[in-house]
Design an enzyme around this catalytic site. Structure first.
Site, PDB file in Angstrom:
ATOM      1  N   VAL A  35      11.674  34.808 -84.848  1.00 57.76           N
ATOM      2  CA  VAL A  35      11.141  34.259 -86.183  1.00 57.76           C
ATOM      3  C   VAL A  35       9.371  34.475 -86.200  1.00 57.76           C
ATOM      4  O   VAL A  35       8.843  34.244 -87.117  1.00 57.76           O
ATOM      5  CB  VAL A  35      11.301  32.624 -86.317  1.00 57.76           C
ATOM      6  CG1 VAL A  35      12.630  32.385 -86.352  1.00 57.76           C
ATOM      7  CG2 VAL A  35      10.600  31.714 -85.216  1.00 57.76           C
ATOM      8  N   GLU A 192      31.159   4.525 -86.638  1.00 62.64           N
ATOM      9  CA  GLU A 192      30.346   3.486 -86.439  1.00 62.64           C
ATOM     10  C   GLU A 192      30.641   2.174 -86.142  1.00 62.64           C
ATOM     11  O   GLU A 192      31.856   1.949 -86.600  1.00 62.64           O
ATOM     12  CB  GLU A 192      29.145   3.765 -87.210  1.00 62.64           C
ATOM     13  CG  GLU A 192      28.585   5.217 -87.416  1.00 62.64           C
ATOM     14  CD  GLU A 192      27.051   5.347 -88.085  1.00 62.64           C
ATOM     15  OE1 GLU A 192      26.380   4.534 -87.887  1.00 62.64           O
ATOM     16  OE2 GLU A 192      27.420   6.403 -88.937  1.00 62.64           O
ATOM     17  N   LYS A 207      26.409  13.000-100.472  1.00 59.96           N
ATOM     18  CA  LYS A 207      26.672  14.541-100.110  1.00 59.96           C
ATOM     19  C   LYS A 207      27.087  15.041-101.338  1.00 59.96           C
ATOM     20  O   LYS A 207      26.476  16.088-101.655  1.00 59.96           O
ATOM     21  CB  LYS A 207      27.462  14.680 -98.916  1.00 59.96           C
ATOM     22  CG  LYS A 207      27.153  14.287 -97.419  1.00 59.96           C
ATOM     23  CD  LYS A 207      28.010  14.298 -96.376  1.00 59.96           C
ATOM     24  CE  LYS A 207      27.478  13.590 -95.208  1.00 59.96           C
ATOM     25  NZ  LYS A 207      28.582  13.525 -94.138  1.00 59.96           N
TER      26      LYS A 207
END
Lengths: 431, 431
Positions: A35, A192, A207
């Site tokens: 990069v 969780e 999302k």
């Protein structure tokens, strides 16, 4: 390639933070060639410096002072991985306003305050990237903003929660019931301690808000997204779905229709031949449809230490390339339209309905008469020759109908004496 | 957003050229809001101006003079869609040297001369993009170069030829033989008049060279890629494969191993549960594995007018964003390593072997003794109780073995009197 070193700070050293630290270490040797220069983590914000010391090579980078990061002019990139709304929002806004670039995986924040953060980044001509916020390691934000920019996208949908997909896979493949599959998911670390956000579709809803905004170039926030969870699904429903050539998946769906955007998360029956039907276990996949590309799908790990870190580091490398090329903030907010989001009642869907009715002549006729009154057509029906306590189980798949009308029909059916119980209602994907 | 108009020239107005023209038209209204300004096609290079006139709104943009494009200083982007090596290579080099940005879908050219073209672009600090050269509309080059840049990729493989995937799907789902499925593909326009490049795996081989170069940051050219076609596959092989829990697909495989890069195209047996096994008809998919992202897959249309145009226009929009941000040439060649490419004999594979042997005691023992001599272990074997002309058909799947050793073993087996015919040898994907 330059000798320059770009300094970055990591906020949070939980699962993903640790992953990002590891991935950047593993790229140390070749990142200059790749990069253009090196990136070094010079500060890591943690709550407890002592506890975190074992996780890093050089504990002197650890700090519990956000100010020491904000006020360090050498730190050009802030990688926010603490999650949640506060203080993540304040930290990010302060970092952007100080001219620092920000990379985040924080879906909760972006699904609600994305617009504000992108505006702040734009004002300072810095990068604000969030590839990891949707579907973990799967490249989807950049493909939508760049590779597929020549399309008018009409649909973006997918399996964007690994926990619920794991549970539904176990229920489908091993005949487990919901609570046993959830217990297994918890035991294996997929769920969780408080699984509400996953199970109730809230995580997927965030999302969907982000995906819809990026795909349709119009702001959709979490509050616009209708959500429904999977706790009501039984192995019996899955069994009937299979018999009808379909799988049950928790889908996040966003559709750009003539009269507005539809955005929702709910369990759905999907044809077994659809590419999403074979996405199992904790895998995620996002399926898109555009006027040029037609159908495309992106599949992979939607969570986990290293897959999520993969997306975060991809963004960090992009920030670095932009800094070196002098074009920070090159691609910012792409929501240049204002399309209304439809209410769930105004969407048109097909429905799978399982109910117990009295086993006597005329009951089916009564039910279908009510359906007809509200324009609900029956596409498929199953009634088996097994009676329990004088009741028969009937399973129906309807044709497409406006959700509001379907709900009214269901209320009327529910009030009939002949209907003992409406066991499940699940939407059905497809025309 | 600016009032500026960036002018572009299209070379070629065949299927993809027409698609690009249409997609740019369909984005006309919103491209300024999306990427910052308008792009206008002001010249289209065609062989026959009169014949092409019906395809465009304003025929005055048509020309058969490359010089009129090259020498027009207002044209900043050249979109090369004539295909093949010459004159595409000269045109692209001249355009790059003149400081014009180039977008192409030309896999033949990039798989052989990619290095030269990327060098020329680098020297002039212009963009040279080729997302459409691999897997049509599916985003894969940009995801590998950017989103997945934090990974050491170890494998990239896929179904990258739609024609052969259509043929194998028909053979598998409808029991057709190769020549009938090919005839159908030709009739439906999936196969070209001369289908050699598709059927023999050459088209896929070019894509593998490009994918391997981008994924492993090391130059792989078409000549490095071993290719084998699907003409030898019979519906009987597919039938046996199914019985052994596998599908047969033409796979392009590139693997970055400790002792070099493996790069090949050949029909392979793949487990029915693998995501690539369910990619049917003319769909393409690319499967990747990296140390951080783990498994990921990209699925969609690998060819066709609009899907390929989707990828081309995505690249054009990226060029425009770079021009406006003053960072043209931001991401160029990423092949900064020099990893050797292994010979096919030195790769390790599993093999599916179908052969006719004399139906008498001891024949299997003879064969397995030869296998043992060359370290070939048998993993699965099928011999059915049906004899034709005193012969039995035996199907074997081996464990992993060096290809060179396997070939030697096969030659020795072929020379035995008891072996009447080695009907098929197909590699098997997996450990």
């Amino acid at each position: 390639m330059s000798d320059r070193v770009i300094k970055a700070a990591l906020l949070g050293l939980g699962t993903v933070g640790t992953g990002v630290y590891k991935v950047l270490k593993s790229q140390e040797e070749e990142m200059s060639a790749k990069v253009g220069c090196k990136v070094e983590i010079t500060r890591i914000l943690v709550r407890n410096v002592e506890k975190a010391a074992a996780k890093v090579k050089d504990p002197s980078v650890l700090t519990n002072s956000w100010e020491s990061i904000l006020e360090d002019p050498e730190i050009e990139i802030v990688i926010e991985l603490i999650g949640g709304i506060n203080p993540a929002r304040e930290y990010i806004l302060q970092a952007l306003n100080a001219g620092k670039h920000v990379v985040t995986a924080n879906k909760d924040l972006i699904a609600v305050h994305g617009h504000e953060l992108l505006d702040a980044a734009h004002a300072k001509k810095v990068d604000f990237l969030f590839e990891a916020a949707v579907a973990g390691g799967i490249p989807i934000i950049r493909p939508l903003k760049q590779c597929l920019a020549g399309n008018h996208m009409t649909e973006v949908m997918g399996i964007v929660n690994g926990t619920t997909n794991f549970i539904l896979t176990k229920m489908s493949q091993e005949g487990m019931e919901f609570k046993d599959a959830l217990a297994l998911a918890t035991e294996l670390g997929y769920a969780e301690a408080d699984p509400t956000a996953d199970i109730e579709g809230l995580d997927a809803g965030r999302k969907v808000a982000i995906l819809a905004s990026v795909a349709f170039n119009s702001r959709v926030v979490f509050n616009d997204v209708y959500t429904e969870g999977i706790a009501k699904i039984t192995s019996k429903d899955i069994h009937y779905a299979k018999e009808m050539g379909r799988a049950i998946k928790l889908l996040g769906v966003a559709r750009n229709t003539e009269d507005g955007i539809e955005a929702y998360v709910c369990p759905m029956l999907i044809p077994s031949t659809h590419p999403l039907a074979t996405v199992n276990d904790s895998y995620n996949a996002v399926f898109v449809h555009g006027d040029a590309v037609e159908d495309a799908m992106f599949f992979g790990r939607g969570a986990g230490e290293l897959p999520t870190a993969s997306a975060v580091v991809g963004d960090v490398f992009d920030v670095v390339r932009n800094i070196l090329a002098g074009c920070s903030g090159r691609i910012g907010c792409t929501c240049y339209k204002q399309i209304p989001v439809k209410k769930m009642e105004d969407t048109h869907n097909r429905y799978f309905l399982r109910l117990k009715v009295e086993d006597r002549c005329g009951v089916l006729a009564e039910m279908t008469a009510i359906f007809a009154k509200y324009q609900v057509s029956v596409a498929q029906i199953i009634q088996k020759d097994t009676k329990v306590e004088g009741c028969a189980e009937v399973v129906v798949i309807t044709e497409k109908v406006r959700e509001g009308d379907f709900r009214t029909a269901i209320e009327e059916i529910r009030n009939r004496d002949s209907v003992r119980k409406i066991s499940t209602i699940i939407r059905v994907y497809g025309k």
